[in-house]
Design a protein around this motif. Structure first.
Motif, PDB file in Angstrom:
ATOM      1  N   UNK A   1       0.823  -1.018  -0.199  1.00  0.00           N
ATOM      2  CA  UNK A   1      -0.048   0.081  -0.055  1.00  0.00           C
ATOM      3  C   UNK A   1       0.838   1.371   0.114  1.00  0.00           C
ATOM      4  N   UNK A   2       1.708   1.567   0.900  1.00  0.00           N
ATOM      5  CA  UNK A   2       2.820   2.517   0.931  1.00  0.00           C
ATOM      6  C   UNK A   2       3.670   2.688  -0.502  1.00  0.00           C
ATOM      7  N   UNK A   3       4.060   1.594  -1.172  1.00  0.00           N
ATOM      8  CA  UNK A   3       4.462   1.699  -2.344  1.00  0.00           C
ATOM      9  C   UNK A   3       3.584   2.367  -3.494  1.00  0.00           C
ATOM     10  N   UNK A   4       2.440   1.860  -3.337  1.00  0.00           N
ATOM     11  CA  UNK A   4       1.559   2.491  -4.236  1.00  0.00           C
ATOM     12  C   UNK A   4       1.379   3.894  -4.152  1.00  0.00           C
ATOM     13  N   UNK A   5       1.223   4.182  -2.690  1.00  0.00           N
ATOM     14  CA  UNK A   5       0.958   5.832  -2.559  1.00  0.00           C
ATOM     15  C   UNK A   5       1.961   6.494  -2.847  1.00  0.00           C
ATOM     16  N   UNK A   6       3.316   5.847  -2.580  1.00  0.00           N
ATOM     17  CA  UNK A   6       4.428   6.962  -2.961  1.00  0.00           C
ATOM     18  C   UNK A   6       4.629   6.920  -4.234  1.00  0.00           C
ATOM     19  N   UNK A   7       4.103   6.159  -5.269  1.00  0.00           N
ATOM     20  CA  UNK A   7       4.502   6.160  -6.500  1.00  0.00           C
ATOM     21  C   UNK A   7       3.317   7.030  -7.294  1.00  0.00           C
TER      22      UNK A   7
ATOM     23  N   UNK B   1     -12.758 -12.719   1.503  1.00  0.00           N
ATOM     24  CA  UNK B   1     -11.870 -11.478   1.407  1.00  0.00           C
ATOM     25  C   UNK B   1     -11.809 -10.365   1.872  1.00  0.00           C
ATOM     26  N   UNK B   2     -13.004 -10.166   2.850  1.00  0.00           N
ATOM     27  CA  UNK B   2     -13.285  -9.032   3.646  1.00  0.00           C
ATOM     28  C   UNK B   2     -12.280  -8.485   4.423  1.00  0.00           C
ATOM     29  N   UNK B   3     -11.689  -9.555   5.062  1.00  0.00           N
ATOM     30  CA  UNK B   3     -10.689  -9.157   5.986  1.00  0.00           C
ATOM     31  C   UNK B   3      -9.403  -8.457   5.572  1.00  0.00           C
ATOM     32  N   UNK B   4      -8.789  -8.934   4.629  1.00  0.00           N
ATOM     33  CA  UNK B   4      -7.615  -8.175   3.946  1.00  0.00           C
ATOM     34  C   UNK B   4      -8.111  -6.946   3.283  1.00  0.00           C
ATOM     35  N   UNK B   5      -9.124  -7.043   2.568  1.00  0.00           N
ATOM     36  CA  UNK B   5      -9.355  -5.920   1.594  1.00  0.00           C
ATOM     37  C   UNK B   5      -9.912  -4.698   2.631  1.00  0.00           C
ATOM     38  N   UNK B   6     -10.623  -4.883   3.814  1.00  0.00           N
ATOM     39  CA  UNK B   6     -10.825  -3.721   4.895  1.00  0.00           C
ATOM     40  C   UNK B   6      -9.632  -3.409   5.487  1.00  0.00           C
ATOM     41  N   UNK B   7      -8.703  -4.260   5.679  1.00  0.00           N
ATOM     42  CA  UNK B   7      -7.259  -3.875   6.467  1.00  0.00           C
ATOM     43  C   UNK B   7      -6.590  -2.892   5.428  1.00  0.00           C
ATOM     44  N   UNK B   8      -6.491  -3.343   4.160  1.00  0.00           N
ATOM     45  CA  UNK B   8      -5.753  -2.067   3.448  1.00  0.00           C
ATOM     46  C   UNK B   8      -6.497  -0.972   3.180  1.00  0.00           C
ATOM     47  N   UNK B   9      -7.948  -0.896   3.314  1.00  0.00           N
ATOM     48  CA  UNK B   9      -8.613   0.174   2.987  1.00  0.00           C
ATOM     49  C   UNK B   9      -8.400   1.198   4.443  1.00  0.00           C
ATOM     50  N   UNK B  10      -8.177   0.316   5.574  1.00  0.00           N
ATOM     51  CA  UNK B  10      -8.160   1.105   6.724  1.00  0.00           C
ATOM     52  C   UNK B  10      -6.839   1.990   6.909  1.00  0.00           C
ATOM     53  N   UNK B  11      -5.667   1.514   6.159  1.00  0.00           N
ATOM     54  CA  UNK B  11      -4.399   2.315   6.292  1.00  0.00           C
ATOM     55  C   UNK B  11      -4.055   3.175   5.097  1.00  0.00           C
TER      56      UNK B  11
END
Length: 768
Positions: free
Chosen positions: A479-485, A543-553
């Motif tokens: 997620x941080x990599x995608x944000x940074x670029x 899939x909800x667990x990891x999708x919502x974790x990613x969206x939360x950060x």
């Protein structure tokens, strides 16, 4: 009566071929050592078939990457950009591209082999195409088998299938015009094969399973009459598979070939058509494709024997052969490998047959057909009948709740609330994305650490808590990599997933999984298809667990990533006791429930991948509408339970869309992402001609090649797209998921992608 196998899996029982080639690519294995490994794999395959009594065993069914690519090499049909390379460098560059300090060449196109999940390399054909014979592989492999005391039948792709599966790379000519230049090359090849004392040559012409024009039919006739005039001692087995001969049956029966192969699994009615046809010649041998080369269910001996008996009413026993419906390339290697893994219910395992077991089935059928009164034959037959009856009556298969839900489906279940034009306005207001929004298709590179950690967790060597911490770390870094670029719509990376179908099947009722049931998809890419044995339902969120974790950060939108019902169906081994449409709707309802849960959890963009929609298309036009109706409906059932401002994406790759573009539009996804980089946006033309109304992400770089595209290359593709489509409808993305790529090349390519999109926005702003 002879038994015939049209082809055998080449990857090895535990993917030895994949491991050896990838080691060679990493320069950890020498070319000489690779040759030793591959020779061993061929020998093992030949001996397996010989030991189980197969009469006609194939050679030249082995390949380091793809049999159509091999035929390009055999015929000297090599694009100019690869001419300065040689040997394996040239071969793998044609398949994957090559980029180093000295060379930078793009790969050839790749697409699906008829209606399978196998991908072939598309021959590139130019107006002044030249051909030159290179028979080394075919001759050497025949000699290898002969040295073992095994006389094989070489297998080659026929000239019409080769030409018609190819692609003209310049306008102003038809590739059929090259037939006269190609036939002498085949003649020289047949003569070389004849000089070895070969009795039978299998020529694969699965193009005969499609609707051919009159000119194409005439070319088939001319080709095989030309072969007949060679007067070699080689007898031709003409192999068609994946469907019946259809409108090509009359010409096929008139062809001067010794043996005609029928795929009676895909088209059981054609035996009656053949035997009753006015052009049927009883001196011709029929090869009956009775053992399914594409699915894993045990053969129904009662039904197969009925076919054999019907053929024997018109033909002598020596003129009736029994064989696989197609190559066993599409089937897993050996069911015996599963018996000590505790992965498959013992009740279900008795219903199954993988490639090695299919060889035994052929031997058993031959015994039953030639010596039915033998005590051994009686035992074999009764055991088969018991397994079939057990499967029919098993309570494992049926779920009344699922059946009831299917019966109550209504038209409204497959309809969005509003038209796309209204949804698009609402989504733009909610998502606030820029022009040319950038995203990826879903997966990010799965390193050895990711694979090893997941394997340890599955084996119980790692606790749930430690596994979750590892996945959280990988997800957050991505997620941080995608944000940074500067990507606009992010994904969580899918580090918890092994395969895009297997991951979902593992969490759905009605599926079982193998440990070693690998099947080649393309090159060294192997998949382990789930087995759908019963009614499908979703017991819990997947899939909800990891999708919502990613969206939360992150503040940026994160896509929920799902595989669509048609793709899960097509990329699984499917139950054969009910219509596929019913099974597909069961899967669609399970995905619909997941979509609903993702939306409730705050995910506003949900991608439902359907790369297999085109793959499932029947080969004949007359059968296509029925398939497309239920396939599109299944996708819409999965996607239609959301609010209008929730954006539904779908993804399709390595498909020709011309003949299904209306159905793609009928799917009504808000955004479709497609593969277009290898064709340099050529595949986009059909969307333009159709005036496709929804948003499109034409892939701007080829993820199936290790080559990194430059910013200028990507930008030129975006510019091409922007001249063809409304700019406000264009997304910028790779061709496909990034799971199989390495991180360094992925990072460089995605940085180039983002910069290209930003440059395009700036150019447009300046031009206003």
């Amino acid at each position: 009566m002879k038994s015939i196998v049209l082809g055998y899996p080449r990857i090895g029982e535990k993917r030895e071929l994949k491991k050896a080639i990838e080691s060679y690519w990493r320069k950890n294995t020498s070319e000489d050592n690779l040759k030793i490994i591959t020779k061993g794999l061929r020998e093992k395959a030949w001996k397996s078939q010989d030991n189980l009594g197969i009469d006609l065993i194939s050679s030249n069914d082995f390949s380091l990457y793809d049999q159509v690519l091999d035929m390009c090499i055999t015929l000297g049909c090599i694009p100019e950009r690869f001419k300065n390379l040689s040997g394996l460098d040239q071969y793998f560059a044609m398949a994957r591209g090559l980029q180093n300090e000295e060379v930078d060449v793009t790969a050839m196109e790749m697409t699906k082999w008829f209606d399978t999940n196998y991908h072939y390399i598309v021959p590139e054909i130019i107006k002044n195409q030249t051909f030159a014979l290179n028979s080394n592989k075919i001759i050497n492999e025949y000699k290898e088998a002969s040295a073992l005391g095994i006389k094989t039948k070489p297998v080659i792709i026929g000239p019409l299938t080769f030409l018609l599966l190819g692609k003209e790379k310049e306008s102003g000519f038809n590739r059929l015009e090259l037939l006269d230049q190609l036939l002498p090359i085949y003649k020289a090849l047949i003569n070389e094969i004849d000089s070895l004392g070969v009795e039978y040559l299998q020529i694969d012409e699965p193009i005969l399973a499609t609707d051919l024009s009159l000119d194409e039919q005439a070319a088939i006739t001319r080709t095989y009459e030309y072969f007949d005039e060679i007067n070699s001692g080689v007898k031709i087995i003409l192999a068609n598979y994946f469907d019946c001969y259809g409108n090509n049956l009359d010409l096929a029966l008139k062809l001067p070939v010794a043996v005609l192969h029928l795929d009676l699994v895909s088209c059981s009615l054609q035996l009656n058509d053949v035997l009753s046809h006015r052009s049927f010649n009883t001196t011709k041998t029929l090869s009956l494709g009775l053992v399914d080369g594409r699915n894993i269910w045990k053969n129904d001996f009662k039904k197969s024997l009925e076919f054999i008996q019907k053929a024997r009413q018109k033909l002598k026993i020596e003129s009736v052969w029994i064989g696989t419906s197609c190559s066993l390339l599409h089937s897993p290697y050996d069911l015996d490998l599963e018996k000590n893994t505790k992965g498959i219910n013992t009740t279900i395992i008795q219903w199954l047959a993988f490639s090695k077991q299919k060889l035994k089935e052929l031997g058993d059928l031959k015994k039953l057909a030639t010596d039915p009164n033998n005590d051994v034959s009686g035992h074999i037959y009764n055991e088969n009948i018991r397994a079939s009856q057990n499967k029919l009556e098993s309570k494992l298969i049926h779920n009344p709740t699922v059946k009831q839900r299917i019966q109550t489906l209504s038209f409204a279940d497959s309809e969005r609330n509003a038209r796309f034009s209204k949804r698009q306005l609402l989504q733009r207001k909610t998502l606030k994305l820029p022009l040319f929004p950038t995203t990826t298709i879903g997966s990010f590179p799965q390193t050895n650490a990711v694979r090893l950690t997941r394997a340890k967790f599955k084996k119980g060597e790692l606790s749930q808590e430690l596994y979750d911490e590892f996945i959280k770390k990988e997800t957050e870094e991505t997620i941080r990599f995608q944000e940074n670029i500067g990507l606009d719509v992010l994904v969580h990376g899918e580090f918890e997933r092994n395969d895009m179908v297997e991951y979902f099947g593992e969490q759905l009722d009605g599926f079982i999984f193998t440990k070693f049931g690998w099947v080649q998809s393309y090159g060294t890419r192997c998949v382990k298809p789930p087995i759908i044995f019963g009614d499908v339902s979703r017991p819990h969120a997947m899939t909800v667990k990891w999708s919502t974790f990613a969206q939360s950060i992150t503040e940026k939108p994160v896509k929920g990533m799902l595989t669509g019902p048609v793709t899960i169906l097509q990329w699984s081994f499917v139950r054969n006791d009910q219509p596929k449409a019913i099974t597909c709707n069961q899967i669609a309802l399970a995905i619909r429930d997941e979509v609903s849960d993702l939306e409730k959890a705050g995910i506003k963009i949900i991608q439902i991948d359907e790369p297999a929609i085109r793959e499932g298309l029947p080969l004949r036009n007359e059968d296509r509408k029925k398939y497309l109706d239920w396939a599109v409906k299944a996708f819409r059932i999965s996607a239609s339970g959301v609010a209008d401002d929730t954006q539904i994406h779908t993804h399709m790759c390595y498909s020709e869309f011309n003949d299904i573009i209306k159905s793609i539009a009928d799917m009504d996804a808000d955004v479709i992402t497609i593969e277009t980089s290898r064709s340099e946006m050529e595949l986009l033309s059909v969307f333009v001609d159709f005036k496709y109304p929804n948003e499109i992400g034409p892939g701007v770089y080829d993820i199936h090649s290790p080559r990194v595209p430059t910013q200028e290359e990507i930008e030129s593709l975006i510019e091409k797209a922007s001249k063809l489509l409304p700019q406000e409808n264009i997304w910028v993305n790779p061709d496909c998921g990034l799971k199989t790529r390495d991180w360094p090349e992925t990072k460089t390519a995605l940085v180039n992608l983002v910069h290209s999109a930003k440059n395009m926005r700036e150019k447009l702003a300046q031009s206003v």
